[in-house]
Design a protein around this motif. Structure first.
Motif, short mmCIF file in Angstrom:
data_model
loop_
_atom_site.label_atom_id
_atom_site.label_comp_id
_atom_site.label_asym_id
_atom_site.label_seq_id
_atom_site.Cartn_x
_atom_site.Cartn_y
_atom_site.Cartn_z
N CYS A 20 0.47 2.94 -45.14
CA CYS A 20 0.87 3.46 -46.18
C CYS A 20 1.48 2.73 -47.05
O CYS A 20 1.36 1.69 -48.33
CB CYS A 20 1.57 4.92 -46.02
SG CYS A 20 2.36 5.51 -47.77
N PHE A 21 2.83 1.96 -46.33
CA PHE A 21 3.36 0.92 -46.75
C PHE A 21 2.96 -1.41 -46.52
O PHE A 21 3.51 -1.06 -46.36
CB PHE A 21 4.84 1.37 -46.53
CG PHE A 21 5.35 2.16 -46.73
CD1 PHE A 21 6.03 3.06 -48.22
CD2 PHE A 21 6.02 3.54 -45.78
CE1 PHE A 21 6.15 3.88 -48.58
CE2 PHE A 21 6.53 4.95 -46.18
CZ PHE A 21 5.84 4.56 -48.08
N SER A 22 1.86 -0.50 -45.97
CA SER A 22 1.68 -2.23 -46.30
C SER A 22 1.40 -3.01 -46.78
O SER A 22 0.90 -2.77 -48.11
CB SER A 22 -0.32 -2.49 -45.27
OG SER A 22 -0.68 -1.93 -45.94
N ASN A 23 1.92 -4.37 -46.51
CA ASN A 23 1.83 -5.00 -47.69
C ASN A 23 2.11 -5.27 -49.20
O ASN A 23 2.28 -4.79 -50.70
CB ASN A 23 0.38 -5.37 -48.49
CG ASN A 23 -0.62 -5.66 -47.01
OD1 ASN A 23 -0.13 -6.85 -46.41
ND2 ASN A 23 -1.70 -5.29 -47.03
N CYS A 24 3.14 -4.22 -48.51
CA CYS A 24 4.70 -3.11 -50.43
C CYS A 24 6.26 -4.88 -50.00
O CYS A 24 6.52 -4.90 -49.75
CB CYS A 24 5.17 -2.28 -50.04
SG CYS A 24 3.66 -1.18 -50.32
N TYR A 25 5.92 -6.03 -50.06
CA TYR A 25 5.92 -7.13 -50.28
C TYR A 25 7.38 -6.86 -50.87
O TYR A 25 8.31 -7.64 -50.69
CB TYR A 25 5.25 -8.27 -51.75
CG TYR A 25 3.88 -8.08 -50.24
CD1 TYR A 25 4.13 -8.85 -48.82
CD2 TYR A 25 3.22 -8.57 -51.71
CE1 TYR A 25 2.72 -9.19 -49.15
CE2 TYR A 25 1.58 -8.80 -50.60
CZ TYR A 25 1.23 -9.00 -49.18
OH TYR A 25 0.23 -9.42 -48.90
N ASN A 26 7.90 -5.85 -51.75
CA ASN A 26 9.26 -5.91 -52.86
C ASN A 26 9.46 -4.23 -51.85
O ASN A 26 10.37 -4.00 -52.24
CB ASN A 26 8.63 -5.92 -53.76
CG ASN A 26 8.07 -6.85 -54.13
OD1 ASN A 26 8.63 -8.46 -53.90
ND2 ASN A 26 7.39 -7.41 -55.12
N LEU A 27 9.57 -3.97 -50.95
CA LEU A 27 9.95 -2.86 -50.30
C LEU A 27 11.60 -3.10 -49.50
O LEU A 27 11.05 -3.57 -48.24
CB LEU A 27 8.90 -1.86 -49.67
CG LEU A 27 9.27 -0.53 -49.03
CD1 LEU A 27 9.33 0.37 -50.37
CD2 LEU A 27 8.47 -0.48 -48.22
#
Length: 170
Positions: free
Chosen positions: A84-91
Motif C-alpha cells: 500500500c505505502f511502498s515507494n511513497c517517497y514523500n511520506l
C-alpha cells in the motif's frame, strides 16, 4: 421476439452479476483510498488496483482513522493492503488505529522520508511501544517496519528482513 426475450434476460443477468460483485468499492475518503466491503462493513486502505498500479502517491502525514463513512454507512478500517505505502517517497508519518488487525506484506517499504510510525495503544495485533517509531508484531515481538527515527525497544526478538529498506538511518 425470441431474440428480444433472450437479450432482455442477458441484460437482467448482467445487472444481477454487477450488483453481486459490488460488495467492494474503491473509494477516496479524506485523501485515503479504501476498498469498502458492504457486507462486512469493513474498509481496507489501498493504493493499487488488481494489476498493481498506483492510484495515489501518499505524501506528508497519513492518519488512518478507525472508521470511515460513505453513503451514510460506517465502515471499520481493519486492513492495510499489500504494498500500500511502498515507494511513497514523500511520506513523512503514518498513524495506524487500534482497529487495523491485518497489514499486507511490504505495506510500508522504501518510504525514504518516513520519520514517524505509530500504532494506537489499543491495537491488539501491532504496537509501537515506548514511542519507538516502528511497527511491531506484538505476539512475536518482531519489528516489522522502522523509519528514520526508530529506537529499537527492549524485548524485540527479531528485526524483519526489510524493516529498514531504503531508509537512511545515519
Amino acid at each position: 421476439m425470441i431474440k428480444t426475450k433472450t437479450f432482455g434476460r442477458y441484460i437482467l443477468l448482467t445487472m444481477a452479476m454487477m450488483i453481486s460483485m459490488s460488495s467492494y468499492a474503491k473509494t477516496l475518503i479524506d485523501g485515503i483510498y479504501y476498498n469498502l466491503d458492504d457486507k462486512k462493513k469493513e474498509a481496507e486502505v489501498i493504493d493499487r488496483d488488481e494489476n498493481g498500479f498506483h492510484f495515489f502517491d501518499y505524501k506528508g502525514k497519513i492518519d488512518i482513522p478507525e472508521t470511515v463513512k460513505h453513503n451514510n454507512i460506517t465502515y471499520t478500517v481493519t486492513k492495510i493492503q499489500k504494498n500500500c505505502f511502498s515507494n511513497c517517497y514523500n511520506l513523512i508519518s503514518i498513524s495506524i488505529p487500534s482497529t487495523v488487525t491485518e497489514i499486507g506484506e511490504y505495506a510500508i517499504i522504501e518510504c525514504i522520508q518516513l520519520e514517524s510510525l505509530t500504532v494506537d495503544k489499543g491495537n491488539k495485533v501491532y504496537d509501537s511501544r515506548n514511542n519507538c517509531n516502528a511497527l511491531i508484531y506484538t505476539e512475536t515481538n518482531e519489528l516489522l517496519v522502522g523509519c528514520k527515527n526508530t529506537k529499537i525497544p527492549v524485548g524485540i526478538t527479531r528485526i524483519g528482513d526489510n524493516a529498514f529498506q531504503s531508509i537512511n538511518v545515519s
